[in-house]
Design a protein around this motif. Structure first.
Motif, short mmCIF file in Angstrom:
data_model
loop_
_atom_site.label_atom_id
_atom_site.label_comp_id
_atom_site.label_asym_id
_atom_site.label_seq_id
_atom_site.Cartn_x
_atom_site.Cartn_y
_atom_site.Cartn_z
N LEU A 111 0.83 -1.21 0.00
CA LEU A 111 0.00 0.00 0.00
C LEU A 111 0.86 1.26 0.00
O LEU A 111 0.57 2.22 -0.72
CB LEU A 111 -0.92 0.00 1.23
CG LEU A 111 -2.03 -1.05 1.25
CD1 LEU A 111 -2.70 -1.10 2.61
CD2 LEU A 111 -3.06 -0.75 0.15
N ARG A 112 1.92 1.26 0.79
CA ARG A 112 2.79 2.43 0.87
C ARG A 112 3.47 2.70 -0.47
O ARG A 112 3.64 3.85 -0.89
CB ARG A 112 3.84 2.20 1.95
CG ARG A 112 4.77 3.40 2.20
CD ARG A 112 5.84 3.09 3.22
NE ARG A 112 6.75 2.05 2.74
CZ ARG A 112 6.93 0.88 3.34
NH1 ARG A 112 6.25 0.57 4.43
NH2 ARG A 112 7.78 -0.01 2.85
N GLU A 113 3.84 1.63 -1.16
CA GLU A 113 4.56 1.76 -2.43
C GLU A 113 3.63 1.86 -3.64
O GLU A 113 4.10 2.03 -4.78
CB GLU A 113 5.50 0.56 -2.60
CG GLU A 113 6.57 0.49 -1.53
CD GLU A 113 7.27 -0.86 -1.49
OE1 GLU A 113 7.07 -1.66 -2.44
OE2 GLU A 113 8.00 -1.12 -0.52
N GLY A 114 2.31 1.75 -3.42
CA GLY A 114 1.38 1.80 -4.54
C GLY A 114 1.48 0.60 -5.45
O GLY A 114 1.28 0.71 -6.67
N ARG A 115 1.75 -0.55 -4.86
CA ARG A 115 1.97 -1.78 -5.63
C ARG A 115 0.77 -2.71 -5.46
O ARG A 115 0.54 -3.26 -4.40
CB ARG A 115 3.26 -2.44 -5.13
CG ARG A 115 3.65 -3.71 -5.80
CD ARG A 115 5.09 -4.10 -5.45
NE ARG A 115 5.49 -3.74 -4.11
CZ ARG A 115 5.27 -4.49 -3.03
NH1 ARG A 115 4.61 -5.62 -3.14
NH2 ARG A 115 5.69 -4.09 -1.84
N GLY A 116 -0.01 -2.89 -6.50
CA GLY A 116 -1.22 -3.69 -6.43
C GLY A 116 -0.99 -5.17 -6.60
O GLY A 116 0.08 -5.61 -7.04
N GLY A 117 -2.04 -5.95 -6.27
CA GLY A 117 -1.97 -7.40 -6.39
C GLY A 117 -2.88 -7.97 -7.46
O GLY A 117 -3.08 -9.19 -7.54
N ALA A 119 0.97 4.74 10.52
CA ALA A 119 2.11 5.30 9.78
C ALA A 119 1.96 6.79 9.50
O ALA A 119 2.91 7.45 9.08
CB ALA A 119 2.29 4.55 8.46
N GLY A 120 0.74 7.34 9.71
CA GLY A 120 0.49 8.74 9.37
C GLY A 120 0.53 9.00 7.88
O GLY A 120 0.91 10.08 7.42
N LEU A 121 0.10 7.98 7.09
CA LEU A 121 0.21 8.07 5.63
C LEU A 121 -0.98 7.38 4.98
O LEU A 121 -1.21 6.19 5.22
CB LEU A 121 1.50 7.40 5.17
CG LEU A 121 2.02 7.71 3.76
CD1 LEU A 121 2.46 9.16 3.66
CD2 LEU A 121 3.17 6.77 3.43
N LEU A 122 -1.75 8.11 4.18
CA LEU A 122 -2.90 7.54 3.50
C LEU A 122 -2.48 7.00 2.13
O LEU A 122 -1.92 7.75 1.33
CB LEU A 122 -4.00 8.59 3.32
CG LEU A 122 -4.53 9.25 4.59
CD1 LEU A 122 -5.59 10.28 4.23
CD2 LEU A 122 -5.07 8.23 5.56
N PRO A 123 -2.73 5.72 1.84
CA PRO A 123 -2.35 5.17 0.53
C PRO A 123 -3.13 5.83 -0.61
O PRO A 123 -4.27 6.24 -0.45
CB PRO A 123 -2.70 3.68 0.64
CG PRO A 123 -3.00 3.43 2.07
CD PRO A 123 -3.38 4.73 2.69
N SER A 124 -2.50 5.90 -1.73
CA SER A 124 -3.15 6.43 -2.92
C SER A 124 -4.19 5.44 -3.45
O SER A 124 -4.05 4.23 -3.28
CB SER A 124 -2.10 6.68 -4.00
OG SER A 124 -2.68 7.19 -5.17
N THR A 125 -5.22 5.96 -4.09
CA THR A 125 -6.23 5.11 -4.74
C THR A 125 -5.66 4.65 -6.08
O THR A 125 -5.55 5.44 -7.02
CB THR A 125 -7.54 5.89 -4.93
OG1 THR A 125 -8.03 6.28 -3.64
CG2 THR A 125 -8.59 5.05 -5.63
N LEU A 126 -5.31 3.39 -6.16
CA LEU A 126 -4.61 2.86 -7.32
C LEU A 126 -5.51 2.89 -8.56
O LEU A 126 -6.69 2.55 -8.50
CB LEU A 126 -4.17 1.42 -7.03
CG LEU A 126 -3.13 0.81 -7.97
CD1 LEU A 126 -1.83 1.59 -7.92
CD2 LEU A 126 -2.88 -0.65 -7.57
N ASN A 127 -4.95 3.31 -9.67
CA ASN A 127 -5.61 3.36 -10.98
C ASN A 127 -6.63 4.48 -11.12
O ASN A 127 -7.31 4.55 -12.16
CB ASN A 127 -6.27 2.02 -11.34
CG ASN A 127 -5.28 0.88 -11.39
OD1 ASN A 127 -4.14 1.07 -11.82
ND2 ASN A 127 -5.69 -0.30 -10.96
#
Length: 438
Positions: free
Chosen positions: A30-36, A380-388
């Motif tokens: 999620l932090r790296e913006g890497r999807g599954g 982590a104080g970090l909101l993951p980006s919405t992928l795509n």
């Protein structure tokens, strides 16, 4: 005299999804913006416009078993469909994470409430019976099926596919003697189950609850059902980009699989155990906006009611919410309806996450998987980006987090999911350390 409600905290997390197994793998992705999500590998598929799927890779329930459960788990695996295996393995992770392995609790005061879905049978288990009853012209002879076909089916076949068996196996392994229930509400199931577990602890019927949900839609029958319902993705590009929450080019649902299991605990009980606390569950709301001819209300009235119910229950003003973890289904109608609801409740500025771009639609497991993701994000104080979500639909007037992760120091969030029949379940959560004096 008003009796204070018992406070409920989150003390254990277990997650298995297309992002990986466990908390570290999940948060790293999620932090790296890497999807599954990728091209379907479990079985060949033809005749559908898109073969994207969110599959769990390198999964071995035996490898995740607690030592004292390993023998029983190995014995019973043959009676567990993949959905059940995912739930049991995620529960093992959550139980270890919560410190329950070492005991220190009354078995009569721990219960289980899980979300589960329709479990699809392995086709080769029913094929001999069906073939016997299928005439040369393709019609089906029910009398032959009853007399000659059914005896060809394994006697304990159904135990692999009953939705309540997720909870049964987990409760047996962990000696849960308290309240037990299973909720089958599709994508709303795990949030509804968590909400009911929350109420059970509040009422004093248990001190601990194992809750969440699991599901697997990586099955030929699931793909067929999605096609018949007209919700499957029609994306023709790279499969990893097929699920596009709130994006202008979104075009349908991508099937996924996974499990999210959490341990809820009454606050004083958790403090006495010295439990690690991830956050506090402070409110629950549910609603329904189903229409007589099917589908959800295009203005998202059910979503609005559920969110308002959770906020009212938690006594939290909408302006204090740090983010919303949304359904973000990636269909044109559903994403618009959801966004309209958030606009009315929060205005245009609340950050909104849509995480199904990472996992696909994990159905009855999505609420708990996404809740765990939000807890890790607040930690982590970090909101993951919405992928795509490359180009936000101009009709969507909310602040979708996209283009990279976003810093946030606000630990309050709402987690919401709904199904195609209009059932909605929302949770209000305050992540991070808990002030026991409040």
């Amino acid at each position: 005299m008003v009796v204070p409600r018992r406070r409920v905290v989150i003390t254990g997390l277990g997650v298995i999804s297309p992002l990986g197994i466990g908390l570290e793998a999940t948060w790293s992705a999620l932090r790296e913006g890497r999807g599954g999500v990728g091209r379907l590998e479990a079985f060949p598929i033809e005749g559908l416009p898109c073969d994207a799927a969110g599959e769990v890779k390198d999964f071995s329930p035996k490898a995740l078993a607690i030592d004292k459960h390993r023998k029983a788990l190995q014995k019973n695996l043959k009676y567990m469909a993949r959905d059940i295996q995912l739930a049991v393995a995620a529960a093992e992770l959550a139980v270890v994470d919560s410190g329950l392995v070492s005991g220190g609790f009354d078995p009569s005061r721990i219960g289980i409430d899980l979300g589960a879905g329709m479990i699809s049978t392995d086709l080769d288990e029913l094929a001999p019976a069906i073939n016997l009853a299928t005439r040369d012209d393709g019609s089906f002879d029910y009398e032959v099926y009853g007399k000659e076909g059914i005896p060809e089916i394994e006697p304990l076949w159904m135990l692999k596919y009953l939705p309540n068996m997720l909870a049964c196996h987990i409760s047996i392994l962990n000696d849960c003697r308290g309240p037990s229930n299973t909720i089958t509400q599709g994508e709303a199931a795990s949030n509804a189950a968590i909400g009911e577990a929350f109420r059970i602890i509040q009422r004093g019927q248990a001190d601990l609850m194992i809750t969440g949900g699991a599901d697997s839609k990586i099955h030929p029958l699931s793909f067929v059902r999605m096609k018949l319902n007209g919700v499957n993705s029609r994306w023709e590009g790279d499969p990893s980009a097929a699920c596009r929450p709130f994006d202008a080019r979104r075009c349908g649902v991508v099937p996924g699989e996974g499990a999210g299991i959490i341990v809820l605990e009454e606050l004083d009980h958790a403090l006495q155990r010295g439990s690690k606390i991830y956050g506090e569950l402070v409110g629950f709301g549910s609603a329904c906006d189903a229409r007589p001819r099917g589908g959800i209300d295009p203005d998202g009235r059910g979503t609005e009611l559920a969110v308002l119910g959770a906020l009212r229950d938690s006594r939290i003003d909408p302006a204090r919410v740090g983010h919303v973890n949304a359904q973000g289904w990636s269909t044109v109608e559903a994403d618009l309806a959801e966004a309209r609801a958030y606009s009315r409740v929060f205005g245009p500025n609340v950050p909104v996450l849509g995480l199904k771009g990472y996992t696909g639609n994990t159905a009855s497991g999505c609420g708990s998987i996404e809740l765990i993701a939000s807890l890790l994000a607040t930690q982590a104080g970090l909101l993951p980006s919405t992928l795509n979500c490359d180009e936000l639909d101009p009709q969507i007037e909310v602040d979708v987090v996209r283009g990279g992760p976003r810093e946030s120091d606000n630990p309050v969030f709402v987690n919401l999911n709904f199904n195609r029949y209009g059932q909605v379940a929302a949770l209000a959560v305050r992540g991070g350390p808990v002030d026991a004096s409040r």
